[in-house]
Design a protein around this motif. Structure first.
Motif, mmCIF file in Angstrom:
data_model
loop_
_atom_site.group_PDB
_atom_site.id
_atom_site.type_symbol
_atom_site.label_atom_id
_atom_site.label_comp_id
_atom_site.label_asym_id
_atom_site.label_seq_id
_atom_site.Cartn_x
_atom_site.Cartn_y
_atom_site.Cartn_z
ATOM 1 N N ASP A 45 -13.029 -16.120 -33.242
ATOM 2 C CA ASP A 45 -13.353 -17.365 -33.943
ATOM 3 C C ASP A 45 -13.268 -18.570 -33.005
ATOM 4 O OD1 ASP A 45 -13.978 -16.384 -36.479
ATOM 5 O OD2 ASP A 45 -11.895 -16.496 -37.178
ATOM 6 N N TYR A 48 -16.414 -18.669 -31.022
ATOM 7 C CA TYR A 48 -17.529 -19.078 -31.886
ATOM 8 C C TYR A 48 -17.452 -20.573 -32.201
ATOM 9 C CZ TYR A 48 -20.966 -18.737 -35.650
ATOM 10 O OH TYR A 48 -22.082 -18.895 -36.439
ATOM 11 N N ARG A 56 -24.497 -20.944 -32.671
ATOM 12 C CA ARG A 56 -24.016 -20.609 -34.019
ATOM 13 C C ARG A 56 -25.173 -20.387 -34.994
ATOM 14 N NH1 ARG A 56 -20.567 -24.813 -32.596
ATOM 15 N NH2 ARG A 56 -21.474 -26.160 -34.194
ATOM 16 N N LYS A 57 -26.301 -21.061 -34.766
ATOM 17 C CA LYS A 57 -27.474 -20.841 -35.628
ATOM 18 C C LYS A 57 -28.106 -19.477 -35.368
ATOM 19 C CE LYS A 57 -28.683 -25.679 -36.114
ATOM 20 N NZ LYS A 57 -29.552 -26.754 -35.628
ATOM 21 N N SER A 58 -27.974 -18.979 -34.144
ATOM 22 C CA SER A 58 -28.624 -17.717 -33.790
ATOM 23 C C SER A 58 -27.806 -16.491 -34.202
ATOM 24 C CB SER A 58 -28.917 -17.663 -32.290
ATOM 25 O OG SER A 58 -27.722 -17.524 -31.554
ATOM 26 N N SER A 59 -26.524 -16.675 -34.485
ATOM 27 C CA SER A 59 -25.664 -15.550 -34.857
ATOM 28 C C SER A 59 -24.587 -16.047 -35.806
ATOM 29 C CB SER A 59 -25.021 -14.952 -33.603
ATOM 30 O OG SER A 59 -24.129 -13.926 -33.938
ATOM 31 N N ASP A 60 -24.449 -15.389 -36.934
ATOM 32 C CA ASP A 60 -23.388 -15.841 -37.837
ATOM 33 C C ASP A 60 -22.032 -15.336 -37.333
ATOM 34 O OD1 ASP A 60 -23.035 -13.216 -38.740
ATOM 35 O OD2 ASP A 60 -23.784 -13.601 -40.746
ATOM 36 N N ARG A 61 -20.999 -15.978 -37.804
ATOM 37 C CA ARG A 61 -19.630 -15.713 -37.349
ATOM 38 C C ARG A 61 -19.236 -14.240 -37.514
ATOM 39 N NH1 ARG A 61 -15.484 -19.245 -36.703
ATOM 40 N NH2 ARG A 61 -16.699 -20.844 -37.761
#
Length: 138
Positions: A45, A48, A56-61
């Motif tokens: 986290d 991230y 962060r838009k290209s991959s969710d947490r």
């Protein structure tokens, strides 16, 4: 005489850009060290949260955390790395520093690439890739 004035101005611009590039590369190297410390601690986290908005838009947490947990399961903890190259570039959306490493982990070797977008607050992770034979051979 005008050429001397412009030549001196160009030299100053190159010198300032060089210092800025060195600072950006050094700052990005520190960000890689922070990434590795968070990785070893399992604090995905933190990685991230410190990444760029584009990242962060290209991959969710949840997917990112699952990805790094899988990398750590297969490669183990970070041991050491040798920087294999770097690049500093600028385009219409900002300045970027790319750092490449040959890295040693507890269970194998990997090639890593970190791309940082340089902001007023410092480098933000823009992209991360890791490749290892361990991912294929298990």
């Amino acid at each position: 005489m005008h050429w001397m004035k412009y030549g001196a101005a160009a030299a100053v611009c190159v010198a300032v850009a060089g210092c800025s590039m060195t600072e950006n590369v050094n700052g990005s190297e520190q960000a890689v060290s922070d990434f590795r410390a968070f990785y070893d601690a399992g604090d995905y986290d933190a990685i991230y949260n410190a990444a760029s908005g584009e990242f962060r838009k290209s991959s969710d947490r949840a997917m990112f955390n699952k990805y790094l947990a899988g990398v750590q399961r297969q490669l183990g903890k970070f041991r050491s790395a040798r920087r294999t190259g770097f690049n500093s570039s600028m385009n219409g959306s900002g300045q970027y520093v790319t750092l490449g490493y040959d890295s040693d982990y507890a269970k194998g070797k990997a090639a890593e690439q970190f791309v940082y977008r340089i902001t007023a607050d410092g480098p933000e992770l823009f992209a991360y890739t890791i490749n290892s034979d361990v991912f294929v051979t298990g």
